[in-house]
Design a protein around this motif. Structure first.
Motif, PDB file in Angstrom:
ATOM      1  N   GLN A 135     -10.318   6.712  -5.613  1.00  0.00           N
ATOM      2  CA  GLN A 135      -8.991   6.329  -5.717  1.00  0.00           C
ATOM      3  C   GLN A 135      -8.052   7.362  -6.447  1.00  0.00           C
ATOM      4  O   GLN A 135      -8.305   7.713  -7.549  1.00  0.00           O
ATOM      5  N   HIS A 139      -3.343   1.017  -6.868  1.00  0.00           N
ATOM      6  CA  HIS A 139      -2.728   0.457  -5.631  1.00  0.00           C
ATOM      7  C   HIS A 139      -3.010  -0.972  -5.590  1.00  0.00           C
ATOM      8  O   HIS A 139      -4.203  -1.435  -5.881  1.00  0.00           O
ATOM      9  N   ALA A 168      -4.014   8.191  -1.191  1.00  0.00           N
ATOM     10  CA  ALA A 168      -4.506   6.851  -2.113  1.00  0.00           C
ATOM     11  C   ALA A 168      -5.901   7.236  -2.419  1.00  0.00           C
ATOM     12  O   ALA A 168      -6.359   6.397  -3.270  1.00  0.00           O
ATOM     13  N   ALA A 182      -1.065   5.842   1.254  1.00  0.00           N
ATOM     14  CA  ALA A 182      -0.175   4.814   0.790  1.00  0.00           C
ATOM     15  C   ALA A 182       1.375   5.434   0.978  1.00  0.00           C
ATOM     16  O   ALA A 182       1.445   6.514   0.179  1.00  0.00           O
ATOM     17  N   PHE A 187      -0.528   0.987   4.190  1.00  0.00           N
ATOM     18  CA  PHE A 187      -1.698   1.577   3.499  1.00  0.00           C
ATOM     19  C   PHE A 187      -2.704   1.786   4.619  1.00  0.00           C
ATOM     20  O   PHE A 187      -2.849   0.835   5.711  1.00  0.00           O
ATOM     21  N   TRP A 210      -0.893  -8.942  -0.119  1.00  0.00           N
ATOM     22  CA  TRP A 210      -0.089  -8.047  -0.540  1.00  0.00           C
ATOM     23  C   TRP A 210       1.395  -8.138  -0.084  1.00  0.00           C
ATOM     24  O   TRP A 210       1.696  -8.629   0.852  1.00  0.00           O
TER      25      TRP A 210
END
Length: 212
Positions: A135, A139, A168, A182, A187, A210
């Motif tokens: 990562q 996020h 991302a 992202a 995403f 989300w």
């Protein structure tokens, strides 16, 4: 009832994506659709796919879905998967074809002749199987997913964002490539969460909750 629309433009079997999203949908209705009106009405959109980029772009246009996809990518929670990530970019070397141009950058092929592992042995293209996803930044879709978790990949091309801030996550396979991007409500991932066991389901569960 909130609707999650999975876009069907005729490329690939969407059953596994639909089943995985339904498993974590938490009461939301999941529909697989090629109807632009349904895409526009949905609360959130999943844009999957597999196959060659020129074929995917042609079929998207043949079904009149281009504008609905672009509108969704600018207005609601939007998840791109595999070639659904690649199609968001401006251009692909696969068939020298324009993408949707929603994100700046291009899609390039792994260089077969230069693909070598840490042991010096040649790596196969396509990149197929489980690999680590590191990562790049926090996020909401990474919630509960350890850094370096393994996800399932099948691809010969990968995205190269023009804006490094879009990245991302990255993955190493002969080189370091961007495996997730992202921006705002978008995403998108190169790997297949629907084929990635518990980690993939967790990412999908994060997506259906989300609220960017």
């Amino acid at each position: 009832m909130t609707t999650v629309a999975i876009i069907d433009y005729g490329m690939g079997n969407l059953r596994s994506v639909a089943k995985a999203v339904e498993h974590v949908a938490d009461g939301q209705q999941v529909v697989v659709t090629s109807d632009p009106a349904v895409v526009r009405a949905a609360a959130r959109v999943v844009f999957p796919g597999q196959g060659a980029m020129p074929d995917c772009m042609r079929e998207l246009d043949a079904r009149g879905l281009r504008e609905a996809v672009i509108e969704a990518a600018h207005s609601k929670p939007f998840l791109g998967i595999c070639i659904g990530q690649q199609m968001l970019f401006a251009h692909s070397a696969e068939g020298d074809v324009a993408g949707l141009g929603i994100l700046p950058g291009e899609v390039v092929r792994f260089d077969d002749a230069r693909m070598r592992g840490a042991d010096g042995l040649r790596l196969k293209v396509p990149h197929m199987g489980w690999n680590e996803v590191w990562q790049s930044a926090a996020h909401p879709l990474w919630a509960g997913i350890p850094d370096g978790e393994r996800f399932y990949f099948v691809h010969s091309y990968h995205v190269v964002p023009a804006d490094a801030g879009l990245a991302a996550a990255h993955t190493d396979y002969g080189l370091r490539f961007t495996s997730a991007v992202a921006r705002a409500n978008i995403f998108a991932v190169q790997f297949h969460p629907e084929k990635s066991a518990a980690a993939g389901l967790r990412l999908l569960a994060n997506f259906v909750r989300w609220a960017p």
